[in-house]
Write an enzyme that holds these catalytic residues in place. Sequence first.
Site, short mmCIF file in Angstrom:
data_model
loop_
_atom_site.label_atom_id
_atom_site.label_comp_id
_atom_site.label_asym_id
_atom_site.label_seq_id
_atom_site.Cartn_x
_atom_site.Cartn_y
_atom_site.Cartn_z
N GLU A 1 0.84 -1.20 0.00
CA GLU A 1 0.00 0.00 0.00
C GLU A 1 0.88 1.25 0.00
O GLU A 1 0.52 2.27 -0.56
CB GLU A 1 -0.92 0.00 1.23
CG GLU A 1 -1.88 1.17 1.26
CD GLU A 1 -2.92 1.10 2.38
OE1 GLU A 1 -2.93 0.11 3.12
OE2 GLU A 1 -3.70 2.05 2.50
N SER B 1 -1.49 7.66 9.16
CA SER B 1 -1.56 9.13 9.26
C SER B 1 -0.15 9.75 9.36
O SER B 1 0.82 9.05 9.65
CB SER B 1 -2.38 9.54 10.49
OG SER B 1 -1.64 9.22 11.66
C1 LIG Z 1 -10.64 8.94 2.67
C2 LIG Z 1 -10.25 7.73 3.48
C3 LIG Z 1 -10.28 6.49 2.88
C4 LIG Z 1 -9.96 5.34 3.63
N1 LIG Z 1 -10.07 4.12 3.03
C5 LIG Z 1 -9.93 3.00 3.78
C6 LIG Z 1 -10.18 1.71 3.22
O1 LIG Z 1 -10.52 1.57 2.05
N2 LIG Z 1 -10.07 0.62 4.03
C7 LIG Z 1 -9.68 0.72 5.33
O2 LIG Z 1 -9.57 -0.31 5.99
N3 LIG Z 1 -9.43 1.94 5.90
C8 LIG Z 1 -9.54 3.07 5.16
N4 LIG Z 1 -9.32 4.32 5.72
C9 LIG Z 1 -9.05 4.40 7.14
C10 LIG Z 1 -7.66 4.89 7.49
O3 LIG Z 1 -6.71 3.88 7.31
C11 LIG Z 1 -7.72 5.36 8.96
O4 LIG Z 1 -8.57 6.51 8.99
C12 LIG Z 1 -6.37 5.72 9.50
O5 LIG Z 1 -5.59 4.57 9.69
C13 LIG Z 1 -6.50 6.48 10.86
O6 LIG Z 1 -7.29 5.75 11.74
P1 LIG Z 1 -8.54 6.42 12.50
O7 LIG Z 1 -9.36 7.12 11.50
O8 LIG Z 1 -9.16 5.36 13.33
O9 LIG Z 1 -7.92 7.52 13.44
P2 LIG Z 1 -7.20 7.28 14.83
O10 LIG Z 1 -6.27 6.12 14.73
O11 LIG Z 1 -8.22 7.25 15.90
O12 LIG Z 1 -6.36 8.59 14.94
C14 LIG Z 1 -6.96 9.85 15.30
C15 LIG Z 1 -5.85 10.88 15.37
O13 LIG Z 1 -4.89 10.51 16.39
C16 LIG Z 1 -3.59 10.38 15.83
N5 LIG Z 1 -2.91 9.24 16.45
C17 LIG Z 1 -3.38 7.97 16.58
N6 LIG Z 1 -2.47 7.19 17.19
C18 LIG Z 1 -1.40 7.97 17.45
C19 LIG Z 1 -0.14 7.74 18.06
N7 LIG Z 1 0.20 6.54 18.51
N8 LIG Z 1 0.71 8.78 18.15
C20 LIG Z 1 0.39 10.02 17.67
N9 LIG Z 1 -0.80 10.30 17.10
C21 LIG Z 1 -1.67 9.29 16.97
C22 LIG Z 1 -3.80 10.13 14.35
O14 LIG Z 1 -2.69 10.56 13.59
C23 LIG Z 1 -5.02 10.98 14.07
O15 LIG Z 1 -4.67 12.32 13.87
C24 LIG Z 1 -9.59 5.47 4.99
C25 LIG Z 1 -9.54 6.74 5.58
C26 LIG Z 1 -9.87 7.86 4.84
C27 LIG Z 1 -9.84 9.20 5.51
#
Ligand SMILES: Cc1cc2nc3c(=O)[nH]c(=O)nc-3n(C[C@H](O)[C@H](O)[C@H](O)COP(=O)(O)OP(=O)(O)OC[C@H]3O[C@@H](n4cnc5c(N)ncnc54)[C@H](O)[C@@H]3O)c2cc1C
Length: 398
Positions: free
Chosen positions: A244, A383
């Site tokens: 990926e 992220s």
């Molecule tokens: C447009 C889009 C398409 C996507 N498509 C897919 C898909 O097809 N399939 C799929 O499975 N997923 C998909 N995703 C999901 C994507 O992989 C997740 O949104 C991403 O991994 C972040 O997880 P979360 O949204 O749960 O945020 P969280 O993990 O809850 O994070 C929230 C915030 O906290 C920060 N954070 C979290 N942990 C830490 C840490 N340890 N240290 C510092 N900061 C931290 C993050 O950077 C973020 O700013 C998609 C997301 C988007 C926005």
Amino acid sequence: MDINYSAGQMAFRDEVKSFLAENLPEPISRKVATGKRLTKQDHEQWHAILFRRGWLAVNWPRDFGGPGWNAIERNIFEEEAALAHAPRIIPFGLAMLGPVLQRFGTPQQKDHWLPRILRGDDWWCQGYSEPGAGSDLASVTTSAVRVGDHYVVSGQKTWTTLAQHANMIFCLVRTSREGKPQQGISFLLIDMKSPGVTVRPIVLIDGEAEVNEVFFDNVRIPVENLVGEENGGWTCAKYLLTHERTNIAGLGLARAALQNLKRIAYAETSGETRLIDNPLFASRIASVEIDLMAMATTNLRVVAQAAAGQAPGPESSMLKIKGTVIRQEIDKLTRQAVGPYAAPFLPEFLEESEQADPIGPPHAMPAVQKYFNNRKLSIYGGSSEIQRQIIAKAILEL
Ligand SMILES: Cc1cc2nc3c(=O)[nH]c(=O)nc-3n(C[C@H](O)[C@H](O)[C@H](O)COP(=O)(O)OP(=O)(O)OC[C@H]3O[C@@H](n4cnc5c(N)ncnc54)[C@H](O)[C@@H]3O)c2cc1C
């Protein structure tokens, strides 16, 4: 390490350019260039054209039907395709699941699924993230309980890109709650037409519904759809993520976006000063272009290492962050270039069939849509914060 293109690679670039000039359908490239919405049929048409040429599965070995390109050739193809305004190749089957099946699939799974991916028989989506498991993917809770020769799956995935088009989804599911969370995860292929699967769209800030929630309510899946060992899915998951994160810098897309921005900035509008004659705006374009040139060199260095057989390490995190910053800056400048016309954003003007006069210049609505849509770059595929942690641990040894 040689980071210059050889004569053979330059000739390959010319071959790619002529192929694109002759085979990329003009109505599709026009839509991409003008920021109009692509339909499922547009994607399928381009998929079929690349399949016929043998240039579809760019990262598959020749044995499985790939072109057998090395990392540099892949990079050249992806850059030229973006500059020619080709649609992106939907990655879920080709770039993600394909390599996992080639590495971990049974002979039957390879024979059944890989040709179907190439022919475009199935539209795959990725079921990794859940409401409580994104950055911390090992927390997935969607459960799969073995009952006879089936798994019974219950739970929820979220942010599932293009699930509305998909007939198949590959999922990380929990098959055990013992030991470390990573040790109880399995990798399962699920038919989206199975009873108990529900897809619900999520409308994003740009008005698009390209992501979805996917619910599983006692969905019965045959055990032969398990890839790898039961409870061994974390290995597949990690292997998939390395795929990926290839071409993560989005160099070609950034170059195409910069070209568009410059076209707008250099345009003569009667009675108005060209944007490029505004020294502040011109210096911001120059600054982002210099960053892009620097990133291109780093990208070439990483690609040259990969072509020499070294796996790209934390450098891919640097490229992901830098690529994101550059593309979001170009989007911001393009949105600023349309001035007050950015305010009344009306997504319907992105429809090819929309006949009404657009608000402002024709590039105004696409500029706003791209600005909103590309907020996602700093979130998906890991992220920016997570990438910074990888750099801190692996390069700075913090
Ligand atoms: C447009 C889009 C398409 C996507 N498509 C897919 C898909 O097809 N399939 C799929 O499975 N997923 C998909 N995703 C999901 C994507 O992989 C997740 O949104 C991403 O991994 C972040 O997880 P979360 O949204 O749960 O945020 P969280 O993990 O809850 O994070 C929230 C915030 O906290 C920060 N954070 C979290 N942990 C830490 C840490 N340890 N240290 C510092 N900061 C931290 C993050 O950077 C973020 O700013 C998609 C997301 C988007 C926005």
